[in-house]
Scaffold this motif. Structure first.
Motif, short mmCIF file in Angstrom:
data_model
loop_
_atom_site.label_atom_id
_atom_site.label_comp_id
_atom_site.label_asym_id
_atom_site.label_seq_id
_atom_site.Cartn_x
_atom_site.Cartn_y
_atom_site.Cartn_z
N GLU A 146 0.68 -1.38 -0.02
CA GLU A 146 -0.16 0.07 0.01
C GLU A 146 0.92 1.23 -0.04
OE1 GLU A 146 -1.51 3.40 1.87
OE2 GLU A 146 -0.90 1.91 3.32
N THR A 197 2.67 1.58 -3.70
CA THR A 197 1.82 2.21 -4.55
C THR A 197 1.47 3.52 -4.57
OG1 THR A 197 -0.18 1.53 -3.54
CG2 THR A 197 0.63 -0.26 -5.09
N ARG A 198 1.54 4.20 -3.41
CA ARG A 198 1.08 5.50 -3.45
C ARG A 198 2.38 6.41 -4.15
NH1 ARG A 198 1.58 7.21 1.82
NH2 ARG A 198 1.39 5.32 2.86
N TYR A 199 3.74 5.92 -4.09
CA TYR A 199 4.51 6.65 -5.10
C TYR A 199 4.60 6.17 -6.60
CZ TYR A 199 5.80 8.07 -0.40
OH TYR A 199 5.71 8.77 1.05
#
Lengths: 184, 184
Positions: free
Chosen positions: B116, B119-121
């Protein structure tokens, strides 16, 4: 010496005699009379029918309870009474390997049916799982599983195979070869 | 040629220049000025500071939703604008590797916190994970992770590292080396 890597070579002779060699799904292997299991990446010094390599890795799907049960009840290889063996060669589909962990756990079935079936045959049947997939992109199988048991436990091993092949997990097996062996 | 195996070699020169090399936990590596990433099992033809190998394997913990998200948003390596890179070398504890799948999933934290965070980057930071553990019993690290990003995304990469090191998963990391690189 790399203790994780194991080489299995089949040819005219070997420390185990091949009783039968059955292509369950997909193509079989070249015929051979004997088979030897060796630690390390062994280059055969004689002509061989085939040679496969695998790695003894860490457990992937077993739960803590299952690992504890295995530690208590799983027999070691090489018991003097275990004069029968089986080598099951498995390749799973590309779809299986592209799955997410949630999908793979769902495909393995409730309570990891595979492990639950296997533990019911302890301590009669010793087992060693070898992983091939990461060795190269060209390995013919994903898993080599080696089993050892006494002659009187042969029927139990047949039941174990029948039960596993009936699981939903086996829908993802695209190649399987079943080799039975004995030693004196 | 085995496309799964990757060799990373560091020495006096290389296709990437080493900006910094920080031992986050446990011992560091021999100092080097440059680094090269090569496909296959490459024997260096010059004196090198160190050489590490890893295997690009199948996804282990990512869910279907996470894999779909990666497929949509994960950039490829080698973008012309991505002139900065990082190589994070990780070794987890023996306790981690002896865990059952249920324990490992619990240690990874709710909703697989590691994925999680990563994937934010996306799509700023490209990532390639290499597994070392099964190569031999003597590999110094379990994972080599290679990241590529544009210079202006360097601060975002620093935040990514800080967030990951604050997860409960990182309690099981017993050695970590953080190498930062650039190319012209």
């Amino acid at each position: 010496m790399d203790s994780r890597l194991v080489t299995i070579t089949a040819g005219a002779s070997g420390s185990w005699r091949i009783d039968s060699d059955t292509a369950i799904r997909g193509p079989g292997l070249a015929p051979a009379a004997g088979l030897t299991v060796m630690a390390g990446d062994v280059l055969a010094d004689t002509v061989v029918a085939w040679s496969l390599r695998g790695i003894a890795s860490h457990p992937r799907y077993a739960s803590r309870a299952q690992l504890d049960d295995l530690a208590r009840r799983q027999p070691s290889l090489g018991r003097p009474t275990a004069t029968r063996a089986a080598l099951i060669l498995i390749r799973k589909s590309a779809t299986w390997w592209a799955m997410g962990q949630d999908e793979r756990l769902a495909a393995l079935g409730p309570a990891s049916r595979h492990a639950e079936i296997g533990t019911r045959y302890l301590p009669a049947i010793a087992r060693r799982l070898l992983h091939c997939r990461d060795l190269s992109a060209a390995e013919p199988f994903d898993f080599l599983t080696w089993f050892e048991f006494a002659p009187e436990d042969g029927p139990a091993f047949d039941r174990l195979c029948t039960e596993l092949r009936a699981t939903s997990e086996w829908e993802h097996v695209e190649r399987e070869v079943d080799i039975r062996l004995r030693r004196d």
